[in-house]
Design an enzyme around this catalytic site. Structure first.
Site: not given
Length: 280
Positions: A52, A110
């Protein structure tokens, strides 16, 4: 559908707030402002990721929030390009340095990226980071049951959390039941289907009118009733508040079943099937 009181459930491996706050695309000063608003509103589970590129903003928000550190659960995620064991350790430390904290409360892999076949190495790196005290709890994101079963078979450890795409258009009933039977907490990313009209879905609007709320709040209440921790994102303080309060709505079994029936075979937002999709 498994209800929150289903006897097939195993005690969770971790205790989390009933709803979290997503931070994707929240960076810089504007991101800090939105996240500060969320914490002041009452969110205590903050979700970020290495990819991010906003761990720094999250860390600044946490440190300036005025909320005691032990009341906040900060989550980050290890990206696919660092699954190799000797690369994973330094990246975990780098996340910690970016955040400016002395530990990460919950660290997830992730994506499994199965064709690269390195996710077990990454999982061992997370186990070792936890054992060093750098991380408190470890889990995964976007893993299928077959991936999780392999982690347990090769390391003896199950993840505390699996964060997956989940919303009324893609309810993931079987996978949630699989998690429940093993004490794995299910978190939902894009719990409102990433703005694809879910909040205006006629069924949700109709149910919402009975409770004096909108379709988005109904969807979040549906997650909560199923024992799922949704991770919505909003920069609007009023929406942050209404999302947070949605878990106080008690839907009937008929309403829950009707919402689950909105599921579609093509319900994924971007066709990101973890069996084949990869992210680095």
């Amino acid at each position: 559908m498994t209800s929150p009181m289903d006897s097939s459930k195993t005690e969770p491996l971790i205790s989390l707030p009933p709803i979290g706050f997503g931070t994707v695309h929240l960076d810089g000063a504007a991101g800090v402002q939105a996240m500060t608003s969320a914490i002041q509103t009452g969110y205590r589970l903050i979700d970020t990721a290495y990819n991010y590129e906003n761990e720094g903003a999250v860390g600044v928000t946490i440190r300036k929030s005025g909320v005691p550190r032990d009341e906040l659960i900060v989550t980050s995620k290890l990206p696919g390009r660092f699954h190799q064991y000797d690369l994973a350790g330094p990246r975990i430390e780098e996340s910690l340095y970016r955040l400016g904290l002395d530990h990460i409360d919950l660290l997830l892999i992730h994506w499994p990226n199965p064709s690269k076949d390195l996710y077990v190495e990454a999982w061992q790196a997370l186990i070792d980071a936890r054992n060093r005290g750098v991380v408190k709890h470890i889990g995964v994101s976007n893993f299928l049951p077959e991936h999780i079963a392999r982690l347990e078979a090769e390391t003896g450890e199950l993840p505390a959390v699996n964060q997956i795409e989940l919303h009324p258009y893609f309810p993931q009933v079987e996978q949630v039941e699989w998690h429940d039977a093993r004490g794995i907490v299910t978190e939902a990313w894009s719990p409102l289907s990433n703005g694809r009209g879910l909040v205006r879905e006629p069924l949700l609007t109709e149910i919402g009118q009975r409770y004096g709320v909108g379709g988005g709040e109904v969807a979040l209440a549906w997650h909560h009733a199923r024992g799922i921790v949704p991770i919505p994102r909003s920069t609007n303080p009023e929406r942050q508040k209404s999302n947070l309060e949605a878990v106080n709505i008690t839907l009937t079994e008929d309403e829950l079943s009707a919402i689950t029936a909105l599921g579609r075979a093509d319900g994924r937002i971007k066709d990101q099937d973890p069996a084949v999709y990869e992210e680095f």
